[in-house]
Design a protein around this motif. Structure first.
Motif, short mmCIF file in Angstrom:
data_model
loop_
_atom_site.label_atom_id
_atom_site.label_comp_id
_atom_site.label_asym_id
_atom_site.label_seq_id
_atom_site.Cartn_x
_atom_site.Cartn_y
_atom_site.Cartn_z
N LEU A 1 0.90 -1.01 0.13
CA LEU A 1 -0.61 -0.62 -0.34
C LEU A 1 0.73 1.78 -0.16
CD1 LEU A 1 -1.66 0.64 3.81
CD2 LEU A 1 0.59 -1.08 3.35
N ASP A 2 0.33 2.53 -0.66
CA ASP A 2 0.78 3.48 -0.12
C ASP A 2 1.06 3.97 0.81
OD1 ASP A 2 1.84 6.02 -2.18
OD2 ASP A 2 -0.63 6.68 -1.40
N ARG A 3 2.04 4.47 1.39
CA ARG A 3 1.73 6.00 2.93
C ARG A 3 0.53 6.73 3.19
NH1 ARG A 3 7.15 9.72 4.46
NH2 ARG A 3 7.03 11.14 2.82
N ASP A 4 0.61 7.41 2.14
CA ASP A 4 -0.31 8.58 2.40
C ASP A 4 -1.83 7.92 2.75
OD1 ASP A 4 1.47 10.16 1.71
OD2 ASP A 4 1.00 11.13 0.17
N ALA A 5 -1.99 6.95 1.63
CA ALA A 5 -3.04 5.60 1.52
C ALA A 5 -3.56 4.85 3.34
CB ALA A 5 -3.58 4.63 0.91
N TYR A 6 -1.88 4.92 3.73
CA TYR A 6 -1.96 4.68 5.46
C TYR A 6 -2.06 5.25 6.55
CZ TYR A 6 -1.34 1.44 9.45
OH TYR A 6 -0.91 0.79 9.99
N ILE A 7 -2.22 6.91 5.87
CA ILE A 7 -2.15 7.44 6.70
C ILE A 7 -3.58 8.13 7.02
CG2 ILE A 7 -1.29 10.20 7.16
CD1 ILE A 7 1.23 9.71 6.62
N GLU A 8 -4.22 7.88 6.56
CA GLU A 8 -6.01 8.10 5.93
C GLU A 8 -6.62 7.23 6.25
OE1 GLU A 8 -8.80 9.56 2.40
OE2 GLU A 8 -7.01 9.32 1.71
N THR A 9 -5.37 6.30 6.45
CA THR A 9 -6.57 4.63 7.23
C THR A 9 -6.85 5.30 8.63
OG1 THR A 9 -6.71 3.17 5.99
CG2 THR A 9 -6.88 2.01 8.00
N LEU A 10 -5.11 5.74 8.76
CA LEU A 10 -5.26 6.01 10.41
C LEU A 10 -6.29 7.09 11.09
CD1 LEU A 10 -1.05 5.62 10.48
CD2 LEU A 10 -3.12 4.14 11.65
N THR A 11 -6.06 8.01 10.12
CA THR A 11 -6.89 9.41 10.21
C THR A 11 -8.27 8.99 10.64
OG1 THR A 11 -5.22 9.93 9.39
CG2 THR A 11 -7.41 11.62 10.04
N THR A 12 -8.85 8.04 9.92
CA THR A 12 -10.23 7.55 10.15
C THR A 12 -10.81 6.66 11.13
OG1 THR A 12 -10.36 5.91 8.48
CG2 THR A 12 -11.04 7.54 7.33
N GLN A 13 -9.63 6.45 11.81
CA GLN A 13 -9.43 5.56 13.37
C GLN A 13 -9.04 6.23 14.60
OE1 GLN A 13 -6.74 2.15 12.47
NE2 GLN A 13 -8.52 1.00 11.78
N GLY A 14 -9.00 7.97 14.13
CA GLY A 14 -8.98 8.60 15.34
C GLY A 14 -7.38 8.85 15.51
N ILE A 15 -6.54 8.44 14.85
CA ILE A 15 -4.65 7.91 15.10
C ILE A 15 -4.28 9.20 14.45
CG2 ILE A 15 -3.05 6.76 15.08
CD1 ILE A 15 -4.50 4.18 14.94
N GLU A 16 -4.04 9.77 15.48
CA GLU A 16 -3.29 11.31 14.70
C GLU A 16 -1.69 10.81 14.01
OE1 GLU A 16 -1.25 16.09 15.63
OE2 GLU A 16 -2.62 14.76 16.68
N ALA A 17 -1.83 11.02 12.77
CA ALA A 17 0.02 10.67 12.17
C ALA A 17 0.05 11.87 10.95
CB ALA A 17 -0.51 9.52 11.50
N ALA A 18 1.19 11.69 10.66
CA ALA A 18 1.71 12.35 9.29
C ALA A 18 2.96 11.40 8.85
CB ALA A 18 2.19 13.25 9.79
N SER A 19 4.05 12.04 7.39
CA SER A 19 4.66 11.91 7.25
C SER A 19 5.96 11.71 7.51
CB SER A 19 4.71 11.63 5.98
OG SER A 19 3.39 12.00 4.89
N GLY A 20 7.06 10.63 8.08
CA GLY A 20 8.35 11.64 8.86
C GLY A 20 9.37 11.43 7.32
#
Length: 456
Positions: free
Chosen positions: A199-218
């Motif tokens: 999978l793509d990094r940005d897509a995974y960050i979006e998945t985490l965001t929908t679960q209420g987990i704050e995340a950003a690219s490193g």
């Protein structure tokens, strides 16, 4: 004596007459073992957590990690509260006192319960005569808590590092040493590596965001920084191999080596396997993962299975090539040298206790042997990436400079596009608050020697 039910656990389920051991007794034993340098913190916590439930494991870890981060300050406070030093055979009492002081001063635990339980621990540890002593010391700390926490009369108590290490970091990084020491005392960030095959990094960050987990690219191409740590098993796709936990500084190693399809690559000193797996996620290459510890290789195997990857695992000493090398030269070698781990003190706070100037000299000698041995396994035109999780020049740029003096067929290659400081003999990344750990990288290429031994 009063006690807290959640802190009482049997030390073993076997035997009806076994004495119950509280979490605080386990904590005191861990700290006592660290005082005597019997083992490292992670190994001690594994040993003492075998029969504990998840909440108790978390509490034990919080106490022990916290004490290591405040080690020298707690040592000074204990010295002020005791009328005279404890005898060598009673050092377990020192551990009990420090555990109590830390809980009372830094964890906000209920005072009566803390004092009562640590008084009881003296009995568990065979020192019933010291009940009054521990009770008096902890109650004296409660009365003087604010004053004692504010007092830091030496560099060791101010920075919670041994003096030799403060001096070494200050001398090595005069413009950055204070920030480094501060970073070493904070909780480290949790960073993920997204499996680019799945999978793509940005897509995974979006998945985490929908679960209420704050995340950003490193900073590294596959890295994701979490604002707050979460249980790894709760991560979406972790069990399926979509994502792994790996510090972004460590992730840069595979990016720099840049594995290519069909290459034969050695990952030396490979455990726990984050780099091995990242290399395989990046390319269809043949990776041989080498580590001196068979037990640590089992962790690589677990990660490979979870990610659906394959590598050849060999348990051997990298410096003894005759015991593991088949004489077929490697296209590339990733060599993560054993080191002082001074770049990851925030993750392993006991490093400041377990390392010394003497042990550093021993490590440097070991590094030299491994470097020279693995260089012989590299093909002409091949590349060797040397990394450490150290911030000390003796293990890093000085080691590489001396290596180049010994090997006329070695050429240092410039590493572009990565965070860090140019040392002339490699790139040094210092620990950053939301970013990666302290890490060193040097990329070497093997050239064809001429008849007189000078490289072409």
């Amino acid at each position: 004596m009063a006690s807290i039910s959640t802190l009482d656990r049997t030390d073993s389920v076997a035997g009806a007459g076994r004495v119950k051991k509280s979490i605080r007794a386990h904590a005191a034993e861990v700290i006592d073992a660290l005082q005597n340098q019997q083992s490292n913190l992670d190994a001690l916590l594994r040993k003492h957590s075998v029969h504990l439930n998840p909440n108790d494991k978390k509490l034990l870890q919080s106490i022990c990690y916290g004490i290591c981060r405040e080690w020298f300050h707690l040592e000074a406070i204990e010295s002020q509260l005791l009328d005279k030093p404890l005898k060598a055979r009673d050092q377990i009492l020192s551990a009990i006192v420090r555990c109590g002081i830390f809980e009372l001063g830094w964890m906000g635990s209920k005072e009566h319960a803390v004092v009562s339980e640590y008084v009881d621990v003296t009995v568990t540890e065979g020192r019933p005569w010291a009940r009054g002593l521990v009770n008096a010391v902890l109650r004296q700390f409660i009365r003087k808590k604010s004053e004692l926490k504010m007092e830091r009369h030496s560099a060791q108590t101010l920075w919670n590092h041994p003096q030799w290490l403060i001096d070494a970091i200050q001398q090595s990084w005069p413009d950055h040493w204070e920030r480094v020491l501060v970073e070493n005392n904070v909780h480290p960030p949790m960073t993920l590596r997204v499996n680019r095959q799945k999978l793509d990094r940005d897509a995974y960050i979006e998945t985490l965001t929908t679960q209420g987990i704050e995340a950003a690219s490193g900073s590294a191409p596959d890295s994701v920084r979490l604002a707050k740590p979460v249980p790894v098993q709760s991560l979406e796709g972790f069990a399926e191999g979509f994502v792994s936990v790996q510090d972004e500084s460590s992730q840069w190693a595979s990016i720099i080596l840049n594995p290519q399809d069909h290459e034969r690559i050695l990952d030396a000193c490979a455990a726990p396997g984050g780099k091995t797996c990242h290399l395989l996620e990046m390319s269809d290459s043949q990776v041989i993962a080498l580590d001196v510890s068979e037990q640590r290789l089992s962790r690589i195997k677990e990660n490979l299975v979870r990610l659906g990857l394959r590598a050849e695992l060999i348990a051997a000493d990298a410096s003894h090539t005759e015991s593991w090398w088949d004489q077929h030269a490697f296209d590339a070698v990733l060599l993560d040298l054993p080191c002082s781990a001074t770049g990851v003190i925030r993750r392993h706070p006991d490093v400041r206790l377990m390392r010394s100037e003497t042990s550093l000299r021993s490590l440097i000698g070991m590094q030299t042997m491994i470097l020279d041995a693995t260089w012989d396994t590299l093909k002409i035109g091949g590349r060797l990436l040397v990394t450490t999780c150290s911030i000390l020049p003796q293990e890093n740029q000085h080691q590489i400079r001396k290596f180049l003096e010994r090997h006329a067929d070695a050429r240092l290659t410039t590493i572009d596009g990565i965070p860090g400081l140019d040392t002339l003999y490699g790139t040094q990344h210092l620990p950053t608050h939301a970013g990666g750990d302290g890490f060193f990288y040097a990329l070497l290429v093997k050239s064809e020697p001429t008849n007189n031994g000078v490289s072409a």
